[in-house]
Design an enzyme around this catalytic site. Structure first.
Site, PDB file in Angstrom:
ATOM      1  N   CYS A  12       0.982  -1.502  -0.296  1.00  0.00           N
ATOM      2  CA  CYS A  12      -0.212  -0.354  -0.153  1.00  0.00           C
ATOM      3  C   CYS A  12       0.919   1.428   0.057  1.00  0.00           C
ATOM      4  CB  CYS A  12      -1.310   0.145   1.134  1.00  0.00           C
ATOM      5  SG  CYS A  12       0.007   0.334   2.863  1.00  0.00           S
ATOM      6  N   CYS A  86      -2.051   1.136  -4.388  1.00  0.00           N
ATOM      7  CA  CYS A  86      -0.725   2.044  -4.929  1.00  0.00           C
ATOM      8  C   CYS A  86      -0.520   2.964  -6.218  1.00  0.00           C
ATOM      9  CB  CYS A  86       0.243   1.223  -4.493  1.00  0.00           C
ATOM     10  SG  CYS A  86       0.770  -0.017  -4.894  1.00  0.00           S
ATOM     11  N   CYS A  90       3.833  -0.283  -8.425  1.00  0.00           N
ATOM     12  CA  CYS A  90       3.614  -0.974  -8.124  1.00  0.00           C
ATOM     13  C   CYS A  90       4.401  -1.672  -9.838  1.00  0.00           C
ATOM     14  CB  CYS A  90       3.090  -2.261  -7.397  1.00  0.00           C
ATOM     15  SG  CYS A  90       3.522  -3.944  -6.866  1.00  0.00           S
TER      16      CYS A  90
END
Length: 135
Positions: A12, A86, A90
């Site tokens: 996150c 997020c 990533c």
């Protein structure tokens, strides 16, 4: 049956609430059957104290954890990457299993608002354990 221990990375933004609660549940419920990692794209200075309190109510102590920066290696070394808000921060690697858990952010929330988030995370972690171990 393989001897490979599955590994899960929870990501996150701040690695202070949702991902820490998820990692805490997975460690608690799966024991040493699953390798657990968590990280954040912009880690906070400390874990959200309300998340710590919410997990303490479940008998899980996450006070020793620290927010960590998301690294490419952490993603590469994980079989399952679970993101929690997020977005594109990533890194993506073919062959990995990616899930995005849509969860409210507990940051700035009181315990009454964090409990339902915690309970949602617990249910998702229990499903994940079933999928990874009890196949």
């Amino acid at each position: 049956m393989t001897d490979h221990k599955p590994s899960v990375l929870f990501v996150c933004v701040h690695n202070a609430g949702r991902s820490q609660m998820a990692a805490g549940y997975l460690r608690h419920l799966a024991g040493d059957r699953i390798e657990v990692r968590s990280a954040g794209s912009m880690p906070a200075e400390q874990i959200n104290p309300v998340a710590v309190d919410a997990m303490r109510e479940e008998g899980i102590d996450i006070t020793a954890e620290q927010p960590k920066i998301l690294t490419t290696d952490a993603v590469q070394d994980s079989d399952v990457v679970i993101t929690m808000g997020c977005g594109d921060a990533c890194p993506f690697f073919p062959g990995k299993r990616y899930e995005d858990w849509k969860l409210n952010d507990p940051a700035g929330q009181g315990i009454d608002a964090v409990r339902p988030i915690r309970d949602d995370i617990k249910a998702r972690v229990q499903t994940l354990i079933t999928e990874l171990i009890e196949q």
